[in-house]
Design a protein around this motif. Sequence first.
Motif, PDB file in Angstrom:
ATOM      1  N   SER A 142       4.280  -1.893   1.558  1.00  0.00           N
ATOM      2  CA  SER A 142       4.328  -0.681   2.386  1.00  0.00           C
ATOM      3  C   SER A 142       5.249  -0.863   3.588  1.00  0.00           C
ATOM      4  CB  SER A 142       2.927  -0.307   2.885  1.00  0.00           C
ATOM      5  OG  SER A 142       2.069  -0.052   1.800  1.00  0.00           O
ATOM      6  N   ALA A 305      -3.595   0.600   3.110  1.00  0.00           N
ATOM      7  CA  ALA A 305      -3.242   0.420   1.692  1.00  0.00           C
ATOM      8  C   ALA A 305      -4.174  -0.546   0.968  1.00  0.00           C
ATOM      9  CB  ALA A 305      -1.793  -0.051   1.568  1.00  0.00           C
ATOM     10  N   ARG A 310      -4.979   2.769  -3.325  1.00  0.00           N
ATOM     11  CA  ARG A 310      -3.770   3.570  -3.600  1.00  0.00           C
ATOM     12  C   ARG A 310      -4.119   5.013  -3.981  1.00  0.00           C
ATOM     13  NH1 ARG A 310      -3.515  -1.748  -2.392  1.00  0.00           N
ATOM     14  NH2 ARG A 310      -2.173  -3.002  -3.730  1.00  0.00           N
ATOM     15  N   MET A 424       2.997   4.600  -1.292  1.00  0.00           N
ATOM     16  CA  MET A 424       2.133   4.268  -2.439  1.00  0.00           C
ATOM     17  C   MET A 424       2.851   4.351  -3.792  1.00  0.00           C
ATOM     18  SD  MET A 424      -0.575   3.285  -1.068  1.00  0.00           S
ATOM     19  CE  MET A 424      -0.201   3.088   0.677  1.00  0.00           C
TER      20      MET A 424
END
Length: 531
Positions: A142, A305, A310, A424
């Motif tokens: 991320s 995350a 997700r 994501m």
Amino acid sequence: QGHPTEGRALLVLLLSGTVSLLGGLIFGYELGIISGALLQLQADFQLSCFEQEVLVSAVLVGALLASLAGGILIDRHGRRRAILVSNLVLLVGSLILTLARSLTVLVIGRVTVGFAISVSSMACCIYVSEMVAAHQRGLLVSLYEAGITVGILLSYALNYVFADVDEGWRYMFGLAIAPAAMQFLSILFLPVNPVKLSSWDSDCQKGLIPLQDTEDRAAAKREPYQEKHYSFLDLFRSRDNMRRRTLVGLGLVLFQQFTGQPNVLGYASKIFHSVGFQSNSSAILASVGLGAIKVVVTLVAMALADKAGRRVLLMAGCVVMAMSVTSLGLTSRMSPLAMARDCRAATGPSASQSLSHTQSKEVVPNPPLTQKRDLAGQSRKGALESTSPPVGAAPWAQHTALNWITLLSMMAFVSAFSIGFGPMTWLVLSEIYPAGIRGRAFAFCNSFNWAANLLISLSFLDLIDAIGFSWMFLLYGLMGVMAVVFIYLFVPETKGQSLEEIEQQLSRKRRGRGASCTHALYQRVEHSSST
């Protein structure tokens, strides 16, 4: 050699994060910098509307070409080498742009840069996902998306700094060399591609993957699937459930584009113009504010995350995106936004001033096609101004509340994208494919991503002319709702699992440990149909 010390593990963790962040920063910077550079290039090269579209789209063409060829480079020659090559290609592209004296050279430079950032984007996400343990993977992959948002923000800021500098666009393009050089140096200190099939066991024994958990390494060595080789056509076969994985990958990248994200960001300054930011500089500054929100929310997404998962972040982001674009569509029906094309060619030394002057006027929302698109390069300034109301009578003045709603809706949209689809999509794509085909699969999905981006960016103004701004955004809202349904039905949860566990879960026909209810249901349906 024995296992590396904790100090070395921390160093590798920091370098992995740096590589991911810089890869994203370069990507975001190159996508964003053209918006400010175009105002100067239009004046310096007297570009027609069509020539401007070609220049803007050239980077997408380069990226699309890289998606078609880059997967082979990443799988055959390794992720690390692919990133190093992309840095060198970016260096060449940036030098071409900085020294350009003609439109042709500019287009070649933009295609070259597009090729480099596309290869880098794929290789960075895969490399970092393979470098680190399951509980760190969401955060570090991320970080790439966080880099993109910082890059876009940086490009907007430098657009503002160099706006009044003579040939400032040369500095804008040239400054991309600095982060590329930093990434090149950072990755030289990192180990060779950790999931190169032939050296997987030896690399693990030598401890060249210090961030993988011990049990992850043991599982990796035990599993026979690690040695499997795949052909490109396996992506469309039922072997190891590959067809379903391809469906998930393509669905995510296409919905990411068809929910309208390229246009909300790409036309942010125009939308801000329409809601009352009347000068160029104030509209650009408002865009910088939007970029700043994007950075903050992406940092929040990074923190969530590996905790929320997700699927949850993807669905939550889609719901908010659908609500915000629907809100944009409804408010624009009550308070029309002026979104006419602004691609009149520069016709003299005062071109940039005349462009600024005409932009600060309220433009007719739907001018005739002949006014909109002028390939010969003649200015329509007079024709547009003669049919425009004076600034004091602009529609936004009577709709202050609606325009605040528009502004807040855009902020909500950008925030939702930055917490869901933004980071994501690439995280899930870097996780769901087997190591032996990961590069080619990622590239295949990425090519659809770029093609959809190109299609949406080029058709946006034509669609607005055909169906109107409000219907366009209501359509994006509908796509957002469809995306939520798709994610709920098809996207597996990969939080907290090693790449090996994810691979086992997606390959086998029975429900695996950590599999989502959706996946189990999907597998049962598939099993019953096969029997």
